[in-house]
Design a protein around this motif. Structure first.
Motif, mmCIF file in Angstrom:
data_model
loop_
_atom_site.group_PDB
_atom_site.id
_atom_site.type_symbol
_atom_site.label_atom_id
_atom_site.label_comp_id
_atom_site.label_asym_id
_atom_site.label_seq_id
_atom_site.Cartn_x
_atom_site.Cartn_y
_atom_site.Cartn_z
ATOM 1 N N GLY A 177 7.717 -1.089 -9.887
ATOM 2 C CA GLY A 177 7.236 -1.486 -11.206
ATOM 3 C C GLY A 177 6.313 -2.683 -11.222
ATOM 4 O O GLY A 177 5.989 -3.218 -12.296
ATOM 5 N N TYR A 178 5.868 -3.151 -10.057
ATOM 6 C CA TYR A 178 4.947 -4.281 -9.982
ATOM 7 C C TYR A 178 3.507 -3.777 -10.003
ATOM 8 O O TYR A 178 3.207 -2.659 -9.566
ATOM 9 C CB TYR A 178 5.183 -5.090 -8.707
ATOM 10 C CG TYR A 178 6.473 -5.879 -8.723
ATOM 11 C CD1 TYR A 178 6.478 -7.236 -9.033
ATOM 12 C CD2 TYR A 178 7.690 -5.259 -8.424
ATOM 13 C CE1 TYR A 178 7.664 -7.959 -9.050
ATOM 14 C CE2 TYR A 178 8.879 -5.972 -8.442
ATOM 15 C CZ TYR A 178 8.860 -7.323 -8.755
ATOM 16 O OH TYR A 178 10.031 -8.036 -8.778
ATOM 17 N N HIS A 179 2.585 -4.639 -10.466
ATOM 18 C CA HIS A 179 1.163 -4.299 -10.476
ATOM 19 C C HIS A 179 0.491 -4.960 -9.268
ATOM 20 O O HIS A 179 0.569 -6.192 -9.129
ATOM 21 C CB HIS A 179 0.480 -4.808 -11.758
ATOM 22 C CG HIS A 179 1.149 -4.349 -13.012
ATOM 23 N ND1 HIS A 179 1.285 -3.017 -13.338
ATOM 24 C CD2 HIS A 179 1.728 -5.056 -14.032
ATOM 25 C CE1 HIS A 179 1.909 -2.908 -14.497
ATOM 26 N NE2 HIS A 179 2.210 -4.131 -14.948
ATOM 27 N N PRO A 180 -0.184 -4.179 -8.425
ATOM 28 C CA PRO A 180 -0.926 -4.796 -7.318
ATOM 29 C C PRO A 180 -2.344 -5.154 -7.779
ATOM 30 O O PRO A 180 -3.106 -4.279 -8.203
ATOM 31 C CB PRO A 180 -0.945 -3.684 -6.253
ATOM 32 C CG PRO A 180 -0.810 -2.402 -7.022
ATOM 33 C CD PRO A 180 -0.115 -2.706 -8.303
ATOM 34 N N TYR A 181 -2.671 -6.450 -7.735
ATOM 35 C CA TYR A 181 -3.970 -6.916 -8.209
ATOM 36 C C TYR A 181 -4.756 -7.573 -7.070
ATOM 37 O O TYR A 181 -4.185 -8.217 -6.179
ATOM 38 C CB TYR A 181 -3.811 -7.953 -9.337
ATOM 39 C CG TYR A 181 -3.252 -7.414 -10.624
ATOM 40 C CD1 TYR A 181 -3.591 -6.137 -11.085
ATOM 41 C CD2 TYR A 181 -2.406 -8.198 -11.411
ATOM 42 C CE1 TYR A 181 -3.076 -5.647 -12.288
ATOM 43 C CE2 TYR A 181 -1.897 -7.723 -12.615
ATOM 44 C CZ TYR A 181 -2.231 -6.436 -13.040
ATOM 45 O OH TYR A 181 -1.719 -5.961 -14.231
ATOM 46 N N GLU A 182 -6.068 -7.440 -7.189
ATOM 47 C CA GLU A 182 -6.974 -8.196 -6.319
ATOM 48 C C GLU A 182 -7.777 -9.116 -7.238
ATOM 49 O O GLU A 182 -8.523 -8.649 -8.104
ATOM 50 C CB GLU A 182 -7.894 -7.239 -5.560
ATOM 51 C CG GLU A 182 -8.702 -7.933 -4.468
ATOM 52 C CD GLU A 182 -9.462 -6.930 -3.621
ATOM 53 O OE1 GLU A 182 -8.945 -6.528 -2.564
ATOM 54 O OE2 GLU A 182 -10.564 -6.522 -4.029
ATOM 55 N N ILE A 183 -7.599 -10.423 -7.040
ATOM 56 C CA ILE A 183 -8.184 -11.416 -7.951
ATOM 57 C C ILE A 183 -9.270 -12.188 -7.210
ATOM 58 O O ILE A 183 -9.013 -12.820 -6.181
ATOM 59 C CB ILE A 183 -7.114 -12.397 -8.466
ATOM 60 C CG1 ILE A 183 -5.922 -11.614 -9.044
ATOM 61 C CG2 ILE A 183 -7.705 -13.341 -9.499
ATOM 62 C CD1 ILE A 183 -4.736 -12.493 -9.385
ATOM 63 N N THR A 184 -10.491 -12.144 -7.747
ATOM 64 C CA THR A 184 -11.609 -12.883 -7.155
ATOM 65 C C THR A 184 -11.910 -14.085 -8.032
ATOM 66 O O THR A 184 -12.242 -13.942 -9.227
ATOM 67 C CB THR A 184 -12.852 -11.990 -7.041
ATOM 68 O OG1 THR A 184 -12.526 -10.848 -6.248
ATOM 69 C CG2 THR A 184 -13.998 -12.741 -6.388
ATOM 70 N N THR B 195 2.214 -1.222 3.101
ATOM 71 C CA THR B 195 3.594 -0.840 2.792
ATOM 72 C C THR B 195 4.157 -1.696 1.669
ATOM 73 O O THR B 195 4.797 -1.195 0.727
ATOM 74 C CB THR B 195 4.476 -0.970 4.050
ATOM 75 O OG1 THR B 195 3.935 -0.147 5.077
ATOM 76 C CG2 THR B 195 5.900 -0.539 3.758
ATOM 77 N N ILE B 196 3.912 -3.012 1.730
ATOM 78 C CA ILE B 196 4.400 -3.920 0.684
ATOM 79 C C ILE B 196 3.787 -3.559 -0.669
ATOM 80 O O ILE B 196 4.475 -3.499 -1.702
ATOM 81 C CB ILE B 196 4.075 -5.381 1.039
ATOM 82 C CG1 ILE B 196 4.883 -5.822 2.266
ATOM 83 C CG2 ILE B 196 4.354 -6.309 -0.142
ATOM 84 C CD1 ILE B 196 6.369 -5.850 2.049
ATOM 85 N N LEU B 197 2.463 -3.300 -0.672
ATOM 86 C CA LEU B 197 1.793 -2.958 -1.926
ATOM 87 C C LEU B 197 2.361 -1.674 -2.526
ATOM 88 O O LEU B 197 2.613 -1.588 -3.732
ATOM 89 C CB LEU B 197 0.292 -2.817 -1.689
ATOM 90 C CG LEU B 197 -0.472 -4.113 -1.381
ATOM 91 C CD1 LEU B 197 -1.896 -3.805 -0.958
ATOM 92 C CD2 LEU B 197 -0.472 -5.045 -2.592
ATOM 93 N N GLN B 198 2.555 -0.672 -1.663
ATOM 94 C CA GLN B 198 3.065 0.616 -2.152
ATOM 95 C C GLN B 198 4.503 0.498 -2.667
ATOM 96 O O GLN B 198 4.848 1.036 -3.723
ATOM 97 C CB GLN B 198 2.975 1.664 -1.040
ATOM 98 C CG GLN B 198 1.541 2.074 -0.722
ATOM 99 C CD GLN B 198 1.459 3.010 0.467
ATOM 100 O OE1 GLN B 198 2.321 2.988 1.349
ATOM 101 N NE2 GLN B 198 0.413 3.827 0.507
ATOM 102 N N GLN B 199 5.356 -0.228 -1.917
ATOM 103 C CA GLN B 199 6.744 -0.387 -2.345
ATOM 104 C C GLN B 199 6.837 -1.196 -3.640
ATOM 105 O O GLN B 199 7.667 -0.915 -4.511
ATOM 106 C CB GLN B 199 7.564 -1.050 -1.245
ATOM 107 C CG GLN B 199 7.816 -0.154 -0.042
ATOM 108 C CD GLN B 199 8.715 -0.832 0.978
ATOM 109 O OE1 GLN B 199 8.997 -2.014 0.872
ATOM 110 N NE2 GLN B 199 9.164 -0.071 1.958
ATOM 111 N N SER B 200 5.974 -2.194 -3.762
ATOM 112 C CA SER B 200 5.979 -3.017 -4.973
ATOM 113 C C SER B 200 5.599 -2.183 -6.185
ATOM 114 O O SER B 200 6.199 -2.305 -7.263
ATOM 115 C CB SER B 200 4.997 -4.183 -4.819
ATOM 116 O OG SER B 200 5.359 -4.979 -3.722
#
Length: 680
Positions: free
Chosen positions: A160-167, A151-156
């Motif tokens: 206008g926010y970018h959801p990133y997964e950083i390894t 939910t947080i990722l979708q609302q963000s």
């Protein structure tokens, strides 16, 4: 936020979730392929983790989070359920339980959980469990999110926010991995908001990872800006950034977990705090707005302290006494308007009484739920195979009775496993299934609750019981010859009685059973035993629904008033003096073909006889205790009435055959008779 005000809620809900986990783990052992069971355990563990983190109990949160990781792998078919895995999770739950009870006792809830966390980490890595599905990849693991994180990722993303997964991968020669991780988090939180990390923050701080870790975050910065900033941290070898496609995550998460209802605002706050606080070392300023998501209609239940209910019951008890007084006055004055008003008040107070008593009623599953794990562990310790079958867990019982019945049931179950159920090889020789069964059953009947513990083990040897009873002087040879089967089995409830050849530290059939009997009888109940040698044993417990307000038959003996509980009465009768017979020195009557002993309450309670003239007729009250009966002789019947049971106090609580007293409408005190003590 002042968290102390939420402590009671936290403790109550934590105990409920631990009970649920325990119960579902036993079910999972029976049905290792059931994803629904794993989801149920995961949901409880997830909620418990959130509440623990919000309340500041980090050891609880850390252990529960690691359990979550393992459970998440199970429900996504990356890990198979095995006995070794279940043993580790059961041990984890025991630690959780110990920490919660430590908090309840005023402690800090801290505990060294490193040993079991290490085992869970090894299981997660596949080091000790060989059944891991092939094709598992870390990237796939990192793409799974719970409903709140999704939910947080979708609302963000909508804002206008970018959801990133950083390894991030550190160099192999990095000496201070935890310090480098902290510096990476410092950089990341300057440009966005961390949603979660894998491994968890606790594991990263303890350097409980190889050299690679993953951060999920939301930000308005571009990938290259973030990568350049992280690469400035010394000993960082590589940084891989991938944009999360939240639309592709929906199906995955829905398969993982159905979104649980947020029962109230405080729980929602707890859940929100978990996702936004526990999974990051520091709070960033640059973050999207958070929203509390609530699903479904408004919650229609509230939690009320048992102390408040006790206070309400005490006030109502006083009202019942005054109601009786008003009824008495209205009869004496014989005014129609007053009588009508009193009758209406009586009806309303009866309805109010039902509501209050129902508020105090709780399902017996709150006691039953702790038994499956106990049975499983005890059976394994004894090298036995035992299945427990619970029936009627929804049966409701007064909280006061519930608090007292737990220990007797524990003892009876331990006794059944230790001395009732045979070893697998013995059962096989007898043509039985290797796995024994214990059935725990509860049901209502009238104003009573019945609890039965039934095992299909070796049963009780009547001859051994009789021999032991005679050798201990509990019964004489002459009396032993007259006993029924049920009376013989009842002898094992005598103090110090045991037929066990070897007394174990778990139980001895008879060792402590007298305490079980005394506890149950102190609650106004009774216990009976039935058994067939080689087939099994049944312990049947009868308990009153509630202890405080009871229906009684008021009787009179030489101007003194005595109350007999209606739950013990079969019927009342008036007989002629000549109908009383004598057998073996005991006065008896023939009641419908059955010989029933006579008990004169005047003699039992040593009431002074005012009139020396013997009456021609006798008023008797036939009472029962299990299958046994007795006829109590009184002078007259006054009538049925609801009364408040009051204790006699510390110095009089051992008075023979008196369970308490009550105040009547005219201000007199009537003693309440304990019929169980009068029937032998």
């Amino acid at each position: 936020m002042e968290l102390s005000q939420y402590l009671d809620i936290f403790l109550e809900e934590s105990k409920e979730h631990i009970e649920t986990i325990n119960n579902q783990l036993v079910e999972l052992e029976r049905n290792p392929e059931s994803v629904n069971i794993v989801n149920e355990i995961f949901r409880s563990a997830h909620t418990l983790k959130g509440m623990s983190a919000t309340m500041g109990y980090e050891d609880l949160a850390s252990l529960t989070h690691q359990m979550e990781n393992v459970l998440d792998m199970i429900r996504n078919d990356k890990l198979a359920v095995s006995s070794t895995l279940l043993d580790v999770i059961f041990q984890s739950v025991e630690y959780l339980e110990a920490m919660v009870f430590s908090i309840a006792d005023g402690g800090d809830g801290k505990k060294d959980v490193s040993d079991v966390v290490a085992l869970l980490v090894k299981i997660e890595k596949g080091e000790e469990v060989a059944d891991l599905h092939q094709g598992f990849s870390k990237t796939e693991e990192n793409h799974t999110y719970d409903s709140y994180e999704l939910t947080i990722l979708q609302q963000s993303e909508e804002q206008g926010y970018h959801p990133y997964e950083i390894t991030i991968t550190l160099r192999n020669d990095c000496l201070l991995k935890a310090a480098r991780v902290f510096m990476v988090f410092e950089v990341v939180e300057q440009v966005g908001e961390v949603i979660r990390s894998h491994p968890s923050v606790d594991q990263l701080e303890e350097e409980n990872f190889d050299h690679t870790f993953t951060i999920t975050m939301v930000t308005k910065e571009e990938q290259q800006v973030i990568k350049d900033r992280i690469m400035k941290v010394s000993e960082v070898e590589t940084v891989m950034i991938q944009t999360i496609q939240t639309s592709n995550l929906t199906t995955t998460v829905e398969q993982k977990e159905k979104t649980t209802d947020v029962e109230n605002l405080e729980q929602a706050k707890m859940q929100a705090a978990v996702a936004t606080d526990i999974e990051r070392p520091k709070k960033a300023d640059n973050k999207p707005e958070g929203k509390v998501i609530s699903k479904g209609s408004q919650n229609k239940t509230i939690r009320v302290s048992i102390d408040r209910l006790d206070g309400l019951m005490n006030l109502f008890e006083e009202l019942v006494i005054d109601r009786g007084r008003l009824e008495q006055i209205s009869k004496e004055l014989n005014q129609s308007e007053l009588m009508e008003t009193v009758e209406r008040m009586s009806r309303i107070s009866n309805d109010l009484q039902d509501i209050i008593l129902n508020m105090r009623m709780v399902p017996i599953e709150t006691v039953f739920n702790r038994f499956p794990r106990m049975v499983r562990q005890l059976a394994r310790d004894l090298g036995k195979k035992v299945e427990i079958d619970i029936i009627g867990a929804e049966t409701e019982l007064d909280r006061t009775v519930m608090d007292e019945i737990g220990d007797p049931l524990v003892h009876l179950l331990r006794n059944a496993i230790d001395h009732g159920i045979e070893l697998p090889e013995e059962r096989k020789k007898l043509g039985k299934d290797e796995e024994g069964t214990i059935t725990l059953k509860a049901f209502h009947s009238g104003n009573h609750v019945f609890i039965e513990i039934v095992d299909n083990g070796g049963g009780i040897s009547k001859q051994r019981v009789l021999d032991k009873a005679i050798s201990r002087g509990i019964v004489s040879q002459q009396v032993a010859e007259t006993l029924t089967d049920q009376e013989i089995f009842g002898l094992i409830l005598s103090s110090g009685f045991s037929t066990a050849e070897v007394i174990s530290d778990i139980s001895g059939r008879g060792v402590g059973l007298d305490v079980v009997k005394n506890t149950i009888e102190s609650l106004g109940g009774n216990i009976t035993i039935d058994s067939k040698e080689g087939k099994g044993t049944t312990f049947s417990i009868q308990l009153p629904l509630t202890l405080s307000i009871i229906s009684v038959l008021l009787t009179e003996i030489e101007k003194e008033k005595y109350a007999i509980p209606l739950s013990s009465i079969i019927e009342t009768a008036i007989i002629k003096k000549e109908e009383i017979l004598t057998a073996h020195g005991q006065e008896v009557i023939d009641f419908r073909g059955k010989i029933v002993p006579i008990v004169s309450l005047q003699k039992v309670f040593q009431v002074n006889q005012l009139d020396e003239k013997e009456p021609e007729l006798c008023s008797i009250v036939l009472v029962k205790k299990g299958e046994k009966m007795a006829a109590l002789v009184v002078d007259s019947f006054i009538g049925q009435q609801e009364v408040v049971l009051k204790g006699l106090g510390q110095y009089l609580n051992a008075t023979f055959a008196i369970s308490g007293a009550t105040i009547l409408g005219d201000g007199q005190v009537a003693l309440i008779i304990d019929c169980n003590s009068l029937i032998k």
